[in-house]
Every structure is written in C-alpha cells, then in structure tokens.
Design an enzyme around this catalytic site. Sequence first.
Site, PDB file in Angstrom:
ATOM      1  N   GLU B  48       0.841  -1.200   0.000  1.00 17.11           N
ATOM      2  CA  GLU B  48       0.000   0.000   0.000  1.00 17.11           C
ATOM      3  C   GLU B  48       0.882   1.259   0.000  1.00 17.11           C
ATOM      4  OE1 GLU B  48      -2.002   0.412   3.748  1.00 17.11           O
ATOM      5  OE2 GLU B  48      -2.042   2.574   3.375  1.00 17.11           O
ATOM      6  N   ASP B  52       0.481   3.727  -3.126  1.00 20.54           N
ATOM      7  CA  ASP B  52       0.049   5.103  -2.886  1.00 20.54           C
ATOM      8  C   ASP B  52       0.904   6.079  -3.696  1.00 20.54           C
ATOM      9  OD1 ASP B  52      -1.005   7.362  -0.961  1.00 20.54           O
ATOM     10  OD2 ASP B  52       1.172   7.448  -0.798  1.00 20.54           O
ATOM     11  N   ASP B 121      -7.070   1.207   0.995  1.00 22.12           N
ATOM     12  CA  ASP B 121      -5.758   0.568   1.181  1.00 22.12           C
ATOM     13  C   ASP B 121      -5.575  -0.597   0.222  1.00 22.12           C
ATOM     14  OD1 ASP B 121      -5.455   2.364   3.207  1.00 22.12           O
ATOM     15  OD2 ASP B 121      -5.678   0.920   4.840  1.00 22.12           O
ATOM     16  N   GLU B 124      -4.740   0.672  -3.269  1.00 20.45           N
ATOM     17  CA  GLU B 124      -3.347   1.110  -3.337  1.00 20.45           C
ATOM     18  C   GLU B 124      -2.390  -0.082  -3.305  1.00 20.45           C
ATOM     19  OE1 GLU B 124      -3.574   5.595  -1.446  1.00 20.45           O
ATOM     20  OE2 GLU B 124      -3.097   3.934  -0.086  1.00 20.45           O
TER      21      GLU B 124
END
Lengths: 231, 231
Positions: B48, B52, B121, B124
């Site tokens: 994640e 991101d 989450d 990502e």
Amino acid sequence: MNDKLIRSLRENYQISFKDSELLEQAFTHSSYVNEHRHLKQRDNERLEFLGDAALELVVSEFLYMWYSDLPEGKLTKIRATIVREDSLAKFAKECGFDQYVLLGKGEENSNGRNRPSLLCDLFEAFLGSLYLDQGLEAVSRFLSIIILPKIKAGVFLHEMDHKTTLQEILQKNGDVDIHYELIKEEGPAHNREFFVTVSVGEHVIGEGSGKSKKMAEQKAAHQAILGLEKK
Amino acid sequence: MNDKLIRSLRENYQISFKDSELLEQAFTHSSYVNEHRHLKQRDNERLEFLGDAALELVVSEFLYMWYSDLPEGKLTKIRATIVREDSLAKFAKECGFDQYVLLGKGEENSNGRNRPSLLCDLFEAFLGSLYLDQGLEAVSRFLSIIILPKIKAGVFLHEMDHKTTLQEILQKNGDVDIHYELIKEEGPAHNREFFVTVSVGEHVIGEGSGKSKKMAEQKAAHQAILGLEKK
C-alpha cells in the site's frame, strides 16, 4: 540555456536533455516570468507538481527495497524525513542548482537563491522535467546518486527513534528478548559519557556511547539496525 | 490465489501477474495474517505504501497532460479529490476487489469488506503489487481504464470551484473580461430554476441552470471549462 548547467548535468550525472526547453523551464522561477512577461517563458511550478510525485515514488521504492522488513508506518516516517523541504533544499545545493535558477530582481535581492522553499521547489521541478524528458528510470538513476547512498548510510534514521525501529524489526515474527545494558560510565559528573550495549538474549548486537544513557541506547540501537541491514 | 480474481484481471484489464504471490499479498489484510500466523503470509500494508506513491505519480501525469493550462495549485486540489479515501474505495468496488480480499473473522463480522479505508488501502496495495510486478507503465495502463475517463468527463471537477478554475485558465496570460448573466428564471418561487450564461467579452462560452443563481453560474463555468479543454 546555461552551458555550465548542461555540462554539470552531463559530467556529474550523465544526463543530457532531449528537450532543453523543459530543463530551462525547471530553472525558471515565477518571479523571473513576472518580470519578463514579453519572453513568454513558463515558470517551473507545474513541473514541481509532477516532480514531487516522481520523487515520492522513487524514494518509496528505495525504502521498500532497502528496508525489506520495516512496517509501512515506519517507511512513511522515513520517507517524510527525506522529502521534506530542508532535505530537498540541501540536495539542490549539493547539485549546485542554486547557481542556475532564474529569479526576478526582488527575489534575488531578498536572498531567494538561498531560501529553502525555493530550492526545494527547484529540485522537484528539475525531477519533473527529467521525468517528462526521459521517464522514471532516469529520475531513479539520478536519485540513486543523490539520495540512495544517504539512505544506505542511515542518514535519515538519525531523526528517527532507533529503539522503536529495532524493536519493530526484531519482533516482526513474534516476541524477542531485547535488552539494553549500561556497561561503563566515564568522566566527571558534568561531562559524563555512558556506554551501552543492546542484546538479543545472550548475543550483543550493537553498542553505543553518549552524554546520557538514553542517547547511548539510541546509538546502540542504530548500530544494531545497520548491522542487521548488512545481513 | 483466487481464480476468479485472476480471470477478472485478465479479461477486464489484460493484466496477468508474473509473480502471483505479489497479487496474493495485495489481497491479504493484516487481520487475516493475525488470525493465520502459521501460514506466514505477509499483509498488504507495505505494498500500500508503494502503491500510494505510484498512484500519485500516474494521476499527477494524467492531470499535467489533460489540464495543460491549469496552475500547480489547482492541479494539486484536483489530485486530492482523486486520491482521497472515498474515491479510491469506489474504484476498488468498481473493480470488484472487495470480493477477493482476505479478512480475519473480526474484520469480516464488523463489515470490514465495505469499509472505505480498507478498500482504499486495498486499491493502493494492488497498484503497489502491479508496480513491482510490471512497472509504472502497467499501473498507468490500468489507471487509464479506471480513472482517466473520469478525469476527461470532469467528474472530479464537480467538487471544485468552477468559477475560480475558469478564471485561472482564462486569465493566465493577463486580464480577461469574464461575466455571468442571468438570462431567464422559471417556475414558482419555492421551486425556481435559474438560467445563466458566462461570456468572455461578447462571446458566450458556457451556460448552465440550477436551483440558485450561484449553482447555475458554477454549471455554466464548468461547461465553459469542458469546451475549452476540447480545443
């Protein structure tokens, strides 16, 4: 475009821009554009937007690979110490970028050339121009010269809590007995030096000294982390 | 690994993972790992962290290219509306990812499968695994299916102030005379509809209607922006 900059990029970083206008834009501050509207030049702010994101990804990947056992929360904290304004301003200076940025007179007179926020934006704008010109791979190659050695040397960890980090690394797969021991104190009361070891079970994995027991423990933990990373 | 997920990725997005363990990790929530320690599976939190950053760069590039005249501050605002939790959670649902994530029982029972932060989450983490497996190009291709059409349709602009945006676009190269005109009102007082045009000089560049003059102006500005983007 400034020949010295072009030469410096080529000689120090093996970078040659295909589109020299992009490089020029990266080194053009908005204060310069505002004072030279007839030139119709573009300032570096949109490139900074892009470069900021390219930087974030490359640094994230460095950290992901280098700290293969650190949890996400810790990676996020280290990343924040790397991409923050004063770090980026330092990188810009290291690259000598402050010499080449085009500023308006007002900005120049108020010492804008040394202002951390301006240098930070400049560094990001350069990354943005490099990304557009040559892609992420080139940004990663450049940053592996500027930032990666510092990550490997643990520079950014100095600003972290090493004891917590060490605990997180070691206890990832269950509880581990980590303990710190004061092995020696030296010097007069007003200038005492403390020597500490950190051990897992019977095995000493780091040692450190400092002006307080707490500082010595942090150093011992940091040494232990660096030792574990080498494995 | 879940065959339905693998098929869905292949059929809908032409994605086949080389390293299926990465994909599996992306769909493994920490609550599942905690309840199945003997499996020694890794949760998706570190992916994640990486995803991101990959998301941020790809979205930044989409916006940089699509809104070639918007200033950095506006791009940053639009990006924030795209990468925020509820947007990403929606994308995860659109891709059907909520069906495939492995959860612990507690998380499952408390409806974690529909919790926006968990879905965000997950989205990502999937991007992080795709990035590691196939690089930025693949992330960009995937997001060009999921997010780019929405950017082009102006979906994220709905949450922006269109009048300010229009002004920034038009006044980039100096002052321009932008004015809004109420051309019609219809309906009873408690349910009135307002019709507004926005013009530059003599030239109408957008029109919109709404339950208030302000809403009608925002719609007219938005229409004008979409018209300018097509040029």
